[in-house]
Design an enzyme around this catalytic site. Structure first.
Site: not given
Length: 215
Positions: A103, A95-96, A138, A112
């Site tokens: 964003n 997971d980021i 993500e 993106d």
């Protein structure tokens, strides 16, 4: 495998039955060899196109990784094989960290780019046998056949470091890290495929709770 029925029976019921059973074409005798060859080529061409469409339906359009649909199918296959043969198997959720802030602060085009950058590491760095998929949003997942939990953690730590070193030309000050949760076993286990996913997800949550940017 496309099936063409070649038969001396010309009645409608036989033709209908053949198509209901899955035939792609029905050729009656006597036949012209040239026509049969054309029908064979058409059937093979259509089969090729269907396989391409099926393949594309399992690819995530943004990252180029396998998508969630493919993961669900592949994970069941790999789990069943490992369970049946007693092989090692590991699963990692990735997971980021703080992706929403990327964003919010830099815009969705940069978000993106971050997703694509992480995907490139997952495509470039794992072993040939590993299967990387975009799980959703993500979050990514890595299936590692014939790999125990300890070795899987080593692989994931290498990936984590590689992702932390990524640099973004559009926003030089941006730094992206990931958290990973690993579940694995070196042999037979009583856990189900669903239990395994739940365990990897719990370990991902533990990595985030412990401060993120870790396995």
């Amino acid at each position: 495998i496309p099936v063409i029925v070649l038969s001396a029976r010309t009645d409608m019921s036989s033709k209908v039955a053949a198509f209901v059973l899955g035939a792609v074409d029905y050729v009656t005798k006597p036949f012209e060899l040239i026509e049969l060859r054309v029908r064979l080529r058409a059937a093979l061409r259509m089969n090729h196109m269907m396989r391409l469409l099926s393949h594309r339906a399992q690819i995530d359009g943004l990252t180029g990784l396998w998508n969630r649909t493919y993961f669900d199918s592949r994970w069941r296959e790999e789990f069943s094989r490992a369970h049946r043969q007693g092989h090692a198997l590991a699963l990692a959720f990735i997971d980021i960290d703080h992706f929403k802030s990327v964003n919010d602060n830099y815009g969705h085009p940069v978000g993106d780019s971050v997703l694509q950058g992480v995907a490139r590491v997952l495509q470039r760095d794992p072993r040939a046998s590993d299967v990387a998929c975009r799980y959703g949003g993500e979050e990514f997942v890595l299936v590692m056949p014939d790999t125990g939990a300890v070795d899987a953690a080593v692989v994931c730590e290498r990936l984590r470091r590689a992702m932390a070193e990524l640099r973004w030309s559009r926003v030089p000050d941006l730094r992206v890290t990931v958290s990973m949760g690993v579940a694995g076993a070196t042999g037979m286990t009583t856990a189900t495929a669903e239990n395994w996913i739940e365990a990897a997800d719990r370990n991902l949550y533990a990595a985030k709770k412990a401060g993120r940017n870790r396995v």
